[in-house]
Each structure stands twice: as C-alpha cells, then as structure tokens.
Design a protein around this motif. Structure first.
Motif, PDB file in Angstrom:
ATOM      1  N   VAL A 240      30.816  17.499 -22.266  1.00  0.00           N
ATOM      2  CA  VAL A 240      29.913  18.648 -22.282  1.00  0.00           C
ATOM      3  C   VAL A 240      29.155  18.679 -20.958  1.00  0.00           C
TER       4      VAL A 240
ATOM      5  N   ASP B 251      35.578  17.218 -31.858  1.00  0.00           N
ATOM      6  CA  ASP B 251      36.676  17.899 -31.181  1.00  0.00           C
ATOM      7  C   ASP B 251      36.364  18.226 -29.716  1.00  0.00           C
ATOM      8  N   VAL B 252      35.311  17.646 -29.186  1.00  0.00           N
ATOM      9  CA  VAL B 252      34.914  17.916 -27.794  1.00  0.00           C
ATOM     10  C   VAL B 252      34.948  16.599 -27.016  1.00  0.00           C
TER      11      VAL B 252
ATOM     12  N   LYS C 103      32.352  12.122 -23.347  1.00  0.00           N
ATOM     13  CA  LYS C 103      32.163  11.529 -24.672  1.00  0.00           C
ATOM     14  C   LYS C 103      32.507  10.046 -24.667  1.00  0.00           C
TER      15      LYS C 103
ATOM     16  N   ASN D  91      25.734  23.097 -29.402  1.00  0.00           N
ATOM     17  CA  ASN D  91      26.601  23.746 -28.420  1.00  0.00           C
ATOM     18  C   ASN D  91      26.190  25.197 -28.185  1.00  0.00           C
TER      19      ASN D  91
END
Length: 735
Positions: A167, A163-164, A216, A140
C-alpha cells in the motif's frame, strides 16, 4: 505527658495523611481542573476500560509549571509505562499544553482500570482530560482529517488486507509547516516525539505532501505517526554558519601572503631565467657548430678505419642500427638508443596522460562533491557527530563546514599544482624557442623534452587538493579513498616521469597505466572492508607478481617476453655456454642492485601486512607507492654522481628544500589528531588543540608542508638534468 504524646501522634497522622495519594474515580471526556499537592504528593486518576482494544488520548495543560518546577504525569498500563511533563521542552521550545495517545488497551478486560498519576515539586494548577479516540483505524482509499502539533503528536493504525501486497500512505497538508510522517510496526511504546520519531520504521519529512510505500512482507499492520517539528530546518535549506570572521581572517591572510611570496619568487626566477636564455642563445650556435663538425670528422675516420681493418671485412657494419632488440641488448645503453621514435609520436603519447587525467578528474570529482555536499547537510540535520572523525578541539566552523580549517588548508595543493603547470608551460615555451633556433638541440643533444607527464602531475596535485578538501568535510571510512586515490596517481606519475627522462621510448601507455591503477584502487577499497587471511594472501601474490614483472621490464629494458619455451631455452643455452656459474652473475649490476633493494623493501611491506593486517589499508598502501618513488629519486641522483654528471645548483637547492619539507610533513603526519579507522570515542582521544594562529592543527600544517614538499620535489626533477643540455645524446648513459 499523655497530652504531649497525643499531640505528636496527631502531628504524625496528619503528616502521613498529607503524603497519601488522592485517588479520583475519573470519567472519560471530562475536563478536570486540579491543583497538585505539597511535598510531591500524588493525585491518581482511575479510569475504567469500557471496551477492549479501545485507545485513550490524554490532554494536559498548565500555565504555572516551569522548567525547574514541571508538572509530571505517569500513565500506567499493563504493557508499558508512559510519562510526560509540562512544559514540554524540545529544541529549546516550551509547550504548556501536551497531548499523547496511549497504547491500545489490548490486554485489558472490561471493568479493569488504568491510572494516571500527577505530581509536582511545588503546587501548580492544571487542566486534565482523557478521551477515547474514535476512528483509530485507517481503511483503503479512506480519507482522514488529523490535526497535530509539535507537542500533540497523533498516530493511527492500518491493517493491510489479505489480498493486498503493498500500500501507499499518502498525506496532504494545508500548511507548509515541517512535519515528519512515520510508519512503524505495531508495538508499545510508539515513537511519536521529534527526538525519536526517526528511530523506528520508515519516515519522511513533508511540508504539503508525502507518500510512503509499505510492503506487506515487511509490515502487515502498522501505525502512521504524525509529528510536527519544532522548526523548519529539516524541510528547508540550512542557514550557513557565520562566526566572527575576524578570527578567521588572520590565518587565511597569512597563508595567502605565503603563497604570494612564493609567486613573487617564481616570477623573479623566470625573469632571470629569461636573461640567461638570451645569453645562452648568443653562444649556442658557435658551440653546436663546432661539436657537429668534430663529430662528422670522428665518424668519417671511424668508418674508414673499420672498412680497412682486415678482421672486419667479412662482416656487415651496423653503423646506424635501428633495430630495438639489437640496440637495447648493448651492455652500455645511451639515451640515443632509447629515443629513436620520432619526436611527434612520443609527444602524442605523453600528452594522452594529461588529457586522460583531466577527463578522469572531472567525472571523479563531480560525484565526490555531490556526495560530500549531501553528507555535510545530513550531518548538520542529524546532529550525530559520531559520523565524522574531526579534531573537535580545533574545529573552526564556517558556512556548511564543521571544520573549515581542515578544508581551506588543502588550498596549497591546488595552488602549487597550478604553479607546476604554469612553470612547466613556461619551460616548454622556452625550449620551443630554443629548438626553433637550434633544431640540433632537440634531435641530438640533451634529454628529450616532453611536458605531458609533468602537466599531468600538476593536474593530479590540483585534484588531490580538491579530493582531500571534500574528504575533510566529513572524514570517515567511506570517503577516505577520496583523500588517497590521487596520492596513488601522484606516486605513479612521479615514477613514470623519472623513468621517462632516460627512457623516452619506453613509457607505458596512459591507458594501461590508469587501467592498472584502477584495478589497484579496487583492491585498496576491498582491503578497507575485508581483513581475513585469504584476502591478504591473494593481495600478496598479486603484489609480488606485479613487482616481478616491473623488475623484469626495468632490468631488460623491454626486450623480454613472457614465453615459457623461450625462457627455458635461454636458461639452457646460458648454462651450457657459461663457465664457473658465470651465467648467474647480473650483466647490469647497477640495475640489479636497485631492483634487489626495491624488491626487499616491497617484500618487507607485504610481510608486515600479512602479520599485522592493518585496518587503515589505504594508508598502508601509500608506504610502497611513496616509498618506491623516494628510493627511485635517490637512485637517480646517486647514478648521476657515479657517472660524474653535474647537478645544477638550483636543483640542489630545490632538493634540499624538499628534504626539509618532507621531514616536517612526515613528523606532522605521524602526530595524528583523529583516526577514522578507530571508533569515534577512541578517535577523539587523539584530538589536540590548534598549534598555529589558533586556527591550524597538526594535520592542517601537514597539508601545507606536504604541498611545499610536492612542489619542491617535482620542480627539482624537472630541472635536475639541465646540465646535459649541450651533451651529445649518444654519450648520455641510461640507468
């Protein structure tokens, strides 16, 4: 003897030895300069995997190998076998240095080996090096400098943190060279060549910047692949095709000369028509005055006779009834009975058609052009010729068009549509001059003259030319509606035009007509993608119901209402007052006959659809639309003959030309050279060579002949009742 056997044995051992592969225990990051053996013998490099999940990258170069004697390399891993050749040939470009990143060593244990096998048909010298990729993982907000080329693609791995949710992969470049950035699921092999990078995952072309959002839920881990394209075609405007224009000049000039000849004939016709008009005006005044005097005398004596008749003294005399329900219930209607609305109000109603159609055409064709232009560009970029069903045996490319001949042949619709509008305008001006001199002509003689519908037909023909041309940029099932939508409009307006000739007050509102057509088009598009029995049953019910409503309107001339109670009472009273079932006999036999014939034809079409479920639903619907128009034209001509009305010679000549043109067009239409409703390979079985000037195929000649047929047909309809110009309107029968 023993000496000879020993010699053969030694030769055999030497041959076997020469075919045994040369195995080299290789080391990472070491450049090896070698020469391939003779007779396709192998050189095998064995590398020990020092660490699990490590990634290897292979760099090979060779200046002596050629397309006919390439250097071949095979990389054997546990999960996949990768191969490459030097020189690498992509889109006619040759690269003597090649680099590839191999799949990560996920299934290896420390100390195990993977091999690289190198060979060629003839000995060549080459350089070979294998290295371990450092910093293979992305993180990241971390920047990574990557260098890639067309023969040396690169890819890196990224794992989305827990926790993402999503992106964005952002790429910047200091070069404007065209590159493709791809995001692919973790797997082996990785698609990292120009000819397959678009086959997996998400991808973007870029010059200096690209950003790819990744969710994701779609890919929790992925490779970011960088592939430099061999040229900038994917990132820049495509140069237009420029063939030998001489091959295109003769066919296009020939077609232009034909249109010029038609234009000359039309102008000559209008010149002599103007001379006839001046002669007519010199005789019209006396003729009309005599007729008016005779009619006034006849009306006076009729009124006097009715007033003196003892049997009629107790009744009110409706000598000038204006009630629609009373007038239209007559057994024998005349045009005067259906033209009681003031001329200006009718003119406004007819003008709405051309205004509404012009607005629809602007918005419709703008989106069509945008879609087709982008489709043409994507077709040339992708190179997938299965996207469009061309007649490839007679495809003449030019500029951005794969089959320019299919596009330019639609120019006839545009030209003849303009000619219909111009001729209609000249005709309208001629009548206005005539009515200015003799107002009685507009009020009491001949058929009411309104130009709005014919102008709308001209606009529809122009729009059909534009829509058909855009469809032929890339013919397929998605845009075939562009080619047929305006045919439905032409068919509908043609029937309304014939109807309006003797029913001036009964033409449906333009808003209702186009609204109905819009619903019809929605059903047509649904029929392209839905082919089950439920759809066909619903379509059949709606279609037959619509035909029944139109039949009632045609038969009763607008004096019926859809009221169940009134209908039941009318049937009961008719049955009670009838003798020997006379109530079931039609009062208007000619109307009933044509309605019966039209309903039989349309029911047969529906039954055929229920049985066959044709995939080409849009063309299937053209059968009732155009067929009903032809039947109505034939009915109109026969009724004129039955009532002993003359058909002008020019109308007969135009009808004869229309029959010939429609016959030729029908024959050519059935000789298909492609079919979007079939698979591309099956469609190409229909492809045929050009049949005229080595430029036009069967379908192009269909465009030209049908354009002539439409022009002749509607011009004939426009002049077919000119013989009634001096006939008093209340003696012209309605049918």
């Amino acid at each position: 003897m023993k000496a000879t056997q020993c010699i053969f044995l030694l030769i055999f051992l030497e041959v076997v030895k020469s075919q045994l592969p040369q195995v080299i225990p290789a080391k990472w990051d070491v450049m090896y300069g070698k020469e391939t053996g003779k007779n396709m013998s192998l050189t095998i490099f064995r590398f020990k995997v020092e660490e699990k999940y490590s990634v290897a990258r292979i760099i090979m170069s060779c200046n002596e190998s050629t397309e006919h004697n390439p250097l071949l390399a095979v990389f054997r891993e546990k999960l996949a076998v990768l191969s490459l050749q030097v020189p690498l040939i992509v889109d006619n470009y040759e690269y003597s240095q090649v680099a590839r990143t191999l799949c990560p060593f996920t299934e290896y244990k420390e100390g195990e080996a993977f091999t690289v096998e190198v060979t060629s048909a003839q000995p060549v010298r080459y350089n070979f090096r294998a290295e371990l990729v450092k910093n293979f993982f992305l993180y990241n907000n971390g920047k990574r400098l990557v260098t890639a080329s067309a023969s040396e693609p690169v890819y890196l791995r990224y794992d989305i943190p827990d926790d993402v949710d999503s992106v964005a992969v952002h790429v910047d470049s200091n070069s404007t060279t065209c590159m493709t950035v791809s995001v692919q699921k973790i797997g082996c092999p990785v698609f990292d060549l120009p000819d397959n990078v678009n086959s997996m995952g998400l991808h973007q072309t870029m010059t200096t910047s690209a950003t790819i959002p990744v969710e994701k839920s779609r890919m929790s881990s992925f490779y970011v692949v960088f592939v430099v394209n061999t040229n900038d075609d994917l990132c820049s405007e495509i140069m237009s095709i420029k063939p030998n224009l001489f091959d295109y000049t003769i066919p296009i000039v020939f077609w232009a000369c034909v249109l010029l000849l038609v234009t000359i004939v039309v102008f000559v016709y209008h010149y002599f028509d103007g001379i006839w008009e001046r002669r007519f005006l010199s005789r019209a005044y006396t003729h009309l005055e005599d007729d008016a005097q005779e009619e006034r005398i006849r009306d006076f004596y009729d009124f006097k006779r009715m007033s003196e008749d003892d049997d009629l003294k107790d009744y009110d005399l409706l000598t000038d009834c204006k009630d629609m329900m009373v007038v239209r219930a007559k057994a024998s209607l005349t045009v005067a009975d259906l033209s009681m609305t003031p001329y200006e109000l009718r003119e406004q109603k007819y003008d709405v058609y051309k205004i509404a159609l012009a607005i629809i055409g602007i918005f419709y064709n703008i989106t069509v052009l945008q879609l087709i232009i982008s489709k043409a560009g994507s077709l040339r970029q992708s190179g997938d010729l299965d996207e469009c069903t061309f007649n490839f045996q007679c495809a003449r490319p030019l500029w951005y068009f794969v089959a320019f001949n299919n596009v330019v042949s639609n120019g006839g619709y545009v030209y003849f549509g303009l000619l219909i509008i111009v001729m209609n305008y000249c005709r309208e001006r001629s009548f206005r001059r005539l009515f200015a001199v003799q107002p009685a002509l507009a009020e009491r003689y001949g058929l009411p003259q309104h130009s709005g519908l014919m102008t709308a037909i001209g606009l529809a023909v122009i729009m059909e030319g534009i829509s058909s041309a855009t469809y032929h940029v890339c013919p397929n099932n998605i845009n075939y509606q562009f080619d047929t939508a305006l045919m439905y409009v032409i068919g509908m307006l043609g029937k309304l035009k014939i109807w309006s000739l003797r029913h001036p007050d009964m033409v449906v509102s333009a808003y209702h007509a186009f609204g109905f057509l819009g619903i019809f088009l929605m059903a047509a598009i649904a029929g392209v993608y839905v082919h089950n029995m439920i759809f066909w049953i619903m379509f059949s019910i709606i279609y037959i119901g619509s035909m029944m409503l139109i039949s009632l309107e045609f038969y009763f001339k607008g004096i019926w209402t859809l009221n169940i109670r009134e209908l039941r009472n009318s049937v009961r009273m008719a049955w009670a007052s009838s003798r020997r079932l006379s109530c079931i006999m039609p009062a208007y036999k000619a109307r009933f006959f044509v309605i019966l014939m039209l309903n039989i034809v349309n029911t047969a079409v529906v039954v055929y659809g229920l049985e066959a479920h044709p995939k080409d639903f849009l063309s299937f619907l053209l059968i009732p639309f155009i067929g009903n128009l032809f039947i109505y034209i034939i009915y109109y001509i026969l009724m004129k003959m039955i009532y002993r009305e003359k058909i002008p010679k020019r109308a007969l000549a135009l009808l004869f030309a229309a029959v010939i043109s429609w016959t030729c067009a029908g024959i050519l239409f059935n000789q298909r050279v492609s079919d979007w409703s079939k698979m591309p390979a099956i469609s190409r079985e229909l492809n045929k060579p050009c049949i005229f000037l080595n430029f036009y195929d069967n379908h192009d000649i269909w465009h030209l002949s049908s354009a002539f047929a439409i022009f002749f047909s509607f011009t004939a309809i426009n002049v077919i009742d000119d013989d009634l110009m001096f006939v008093v309107r209340n003696t012209i029968r309605v049918f």
